[in-house]
Design an enzyme around this catalytic site. Structure first.
Site, PDB file in Angstrom:
ATOM      1  N   SER A 194      44.252  -3.723 -57.514  1.00 45.86           N
ATOM      2  CA  SER A 194      44.549  -4.963 -58.221  1.00 45.86           C
ATOM      3  C   SER A 194      45.987  -4.980 -58.720  1.00 45.86           C
ATOM      4  O   SER A 194      46.699  -5.977 -58.588  1.00 45.86           O
ATOM      5  CB  SER A 194      43.590  -5.118 -59.403  1.00 45.86           C
TER       6      SER A 194
ATOM      7  N   SER B 248      41.883 -12.013 -60.892  1.00 44.15           N
ATOM      8  CA  SER B 248      41.518 -11.430 -62.171  1.00 44.15           C
ATOM      9  C   SER B 248      41.821  -9.946 -62.058  1.00 44.15           C
ATOM     10  O   SER B 248      41.342  -9.270 -61.141  1.00 44.15           O
ATOM     11  CB  SER B 248      40.032 -11.660 -62.422  1.00 44.15           C
ATOM     12  N   GLU B 249      42.636  -9.418 -62.980  1.00 46.78           N
ATOM     13  CA  GLU B 249      43.181  -8.073 -62.769  1.00 46.78           C
ATOM     14  C   GLU B 249      42.138  -6.966 -62.864  1.00 46.78           C
ATOM     15  O   GLU B 249      42.402  -5.824 -62.514  1.00 46.78           O
ATOM     16  CB  GLU B 249      44.368  -7.794 -63.692  1.00 46.78           C
ATOM     17  N   ASN B 250      40.925  -7.311 -63.309  1.00 45.14           N
ATOM     18  CA  ASN B 250      39.863  -6.302 -63.279  1.00 45.14           C
ATOM     19  C   ASN B 250      39.255  -6.140 -61.885  1.00 45.14           C
ATOM     20  O   ASN B 250      38.375  -5.309 -61.704  1.00 45.14           O
ATOM     21  CB  ASN B 250      38.765  -6.621 -64.309  1.00 45.14           C
TER      22      ASN B 250
END
Lengths: 233, 220, 220, 233
Positions: free
Chosen positions: C88, C46-48
């Site tokens: 990320s 998850s890019e967060n």
């Protein structure tokens, strides 16, 4: 994931490192170096290596042993002063050296791993390091263009890994290792301790498993000290 | 009698203020650490990845995984942190370190510094010096005023390859202290016992003299 | 009967291989996560800042500090790690994510993708999509083959502003699967029941047909 | 060091944020946002702010409240879709917006904090994002030049700080916060818990104290959830 990341022997884990390969290697001086992987490379006998590493070990330990066996063609480092074999091979023209300021070297490795092909830095402007490099002004100040580094293989020393390849480093043996881990097409990590998945706190992992292709547990680490300085009690 | 080194170290100590984050170069600058008074709370950065260098370890505390940038075994003070080399130089290059005190071979009147190579000699590398001089908020160079042949190391322009161009904020030698300003190099202190004329006699660089010139305190 | 969405999700599932690190875009791609068979061990990014997304939390596990890129509350699987946004996207941009499955508005025969803005409408932003399509090792786009007016979304060239230029490796629609190769766009599967001619009739893009064309399995 | 970093009130900690200032603000959606500092800014009334933050909150929480009170002149974000106030002000031309891909935004903030004035990225090539930007080829592939971001102030939300300003973040509330912490001329950090120096493991600190100028403890965090998704037991 890839539970198949765990290797039983250093010989096996380094077997496909080929003549002429570029290796990016963690460590600062002799601290946090992948000493077992380096030893395996000496045994394996691969030649003509380009090695990107902040230093080049000492004559009989660390990357220095690969100099003794004449396996290194070129070093990309910020400081190579602790090594007489290096000096001899350098002066005789047997080995090439590309000296890179330490911060630039760290950033180039990080950039390579992060998909950044180039960045600008103030470091080296007006010095011999700037020769042949593109310069650019930002807000009236001059900066040099430096390029990202990606190696065919990255050799990393970590303290602990879980079986997925999540890594934790210890004290200043962290140094270049986390960046190096990101900058290899194949990243080979040697560790002092392998733990079960779930044993490392996800909030405290230094290198996520995605960067790691191979894990090997080393034993009997020498961890040689270059300058043993102590104070009196 | 105070040695040149003592004079330099004592004067350099005055640069370190309470609350500062400081990087001390390898060699003589490292010696300054031990002389910092206990009431000045500073955090020393080591570019291999430690903020908050403590004293050298006791024999039983020696840990191969805990060294400084000079590869000496050290300890970490309370409140220290470890980080990787990219973070360390992000900290340096990004202007977060208040002060770097480094050794020099030559300093020129425009603030140029040479301290990493001598043509014809084996070049060992610049390590982190080039990043430090371009990144730290304030760069103080410490060195002997003249070389072993009595020649000035404080130059009109550097003869050695540069470490950084116009990067020096202050130069401390065993004879004088200079600041580098938009108006050029300014003598701000002389060593006790030396006059401005004495300094001119041993200095190749052109400099002006600060109106508030004080005598440089010798560590007595 | 399987809906378009079911067909797309079932086919997309085949893209996810054991051992992969995968980023699933917001919306339909996120639904794929729940359908991944238990014997395929994958880590979802998850890019967060989370690698190893687990299932949605039980009511009592809900934690405002643990969300996915769609801002939904999630859990972390065993072996997960948290990291910052620069790390990320270093992971994404640096080619460390094996596969990204994202939604599309238009895909062109040269592999161009448009999925972030419609001129004249409020532009909400591209989020991480532009980084994902340029960074992931493999980019698979899932979308309906035609829009609500029956017009092909598989274009000879995109009419909407691009998210990425020549970035799509594979396109999965409810009617067909295409690969994007140096030799152009290739139809590799049709949906069970549709012929190559049926696909041509609803596709604006030019494509060739793979010799090994198979019928596209419908999730039955 | 600087034991004087600890502030007693948000009012005091944000008092010198001036009209027209550029703020770099941590958080992703409503997760990990410096909610108390934002509230203090609304009270303080500063105007014409440029705010660099991945999102812009929702209408009545997070940065959205500064939109309602018309304190923001320009947003630099990757996604602003959760906010009707934003939409109205954007369509009426009251607010400017600079949309930046999320990875580019993260890297620009990190670069600003790291003294890198510019870097090249593949993200955005061939898209509207590339307009007016310098492009350069590396190994035959095209990349865009993007610039580092430094703000007058950085607003950060951390989980724990020690009294020197060493920070630890929790789960995915870390997100942009560690980068943001490096990119403010003055970095203001609000925390849930302040601990004594020495209580944080030096090996597990996410943000070293050197980046932090001000620390304030917040209480009664709302931590609003945007999409509460649960599964059945």
């Amino acid at each position: 994931m890839q539970q198949g990341k765990i290797y039983d022997s250093f010989t096996e884990a380094t077997a496909d490192i080929f003549d002429g390969a570029t290796l990016v290697v963690g460590g600062f001086g002799l601290c946090g170096i992948p000493e077992k992987s380096i030893a395996a490379l000496q045994e394996q006998g691969v030649k003509e290596l380009t090695v990107v590493s902040n230093n080049c070990g000492v004559d009989d330990f660390g990357l220095g042993i690969l100099l003794q066996s004449r396996q290194i063609k070129k070093m990309v480092s910020s400081y190579v002063g602790e090594n007489k074999t290096f000096e001899q091979q350098y002066l005789s023209g047997e080995i090439e050296v590309d000296l890179v300021p330490q911060g630039t070297l760290a950033e180039r490795i990080r950039a390579g791993g992060a998909g950044i092909p180039g960045f600008y830095t103030p470091t080296g402007v007006g010095t011999p390091i700037a020769e042949g490099k593109e310069q650019k002004q930002f807000d009236g100040k001059t900066y040099l263009l430096e390029e990202g580094i990606v190696g065919d293989f990255a050799l990393v020393k970590a303290w602990k890994a879980d079986k997925l390849g999540n890594l934790v480093f210890r004290k200043t043996s962290r140094n270049f290792n986390p960046l190096v881990a990101t900058a290899g097409k194949v990243t080979i990590v040697e560790v002092e301790e392998l733990v079960e998945v779930g044993e490392l706190d996800p909030n405290e992992i230094h290198t996520p498993a995605v960067y790691v292709q191979r894990i090997i547990v080393g034993t009997d680490y020498e961890k040689r000290i270059e300058r043993r300085t102590v104070r009196e009690a | 009698m105070a040695t040149s080194r003592d004079i330099i170290i004592n004067r350099a100590l005055q640069e370190i203020e309470d609350g500062m984050y400081v990087n001390l170069g390898i060699g003589i600058p490292t010696l300054i650490a031990n002389a910092i008074p206990n009431d000045r709370h500073v955090m020393l950065q080591s570019e291999n990845g430690l903020l908050g260098i403590g004293p050298y370890p006791l024999e039983h505390e020696v840990d191969a995984d805990e060294i400084n940038a000079g590869k000496e075994t050290v300890t970490a003070q309370k409140g220290a942190s470890y980080f990787d080399s990219a973070e360390s130089f992000a900290m340096i290059r990004g202007g977060h370190i208040d002060l770097a005190i480094l050794g020099g071979m030559e300093v020129a009147e425009n603030g140029d510094l040479a301290n990493w190579m001598i043509p014809g000699k084996m070049v060992k590398g610049m390590g982190g010096a080039m990043d430090l001089v371009n990144g730290a908020k304030r760069v103080v160079i410490i060195m002997e005023h003249v070389n072993k042949y009595g020649e000035s190391k404080v130059k009109s322009s550097c003869t050695l390859p540069l470490t950084g161009s116009q990067v020096v904020h202050r130069l401390i030698t065993d004879k004088a202290v200079f600041d580098f300003t938009d108006a050029g190099m300014v003598l701000i202190e002389t060593l006790a016992g030396l006059t401005v004329e004495d300094i001119r006699a041993v200095t190749e660089a052109n400099f002006t003299v600060s109106p508030e010139l004080e005598r440089m305190p010798v560590g007595e």
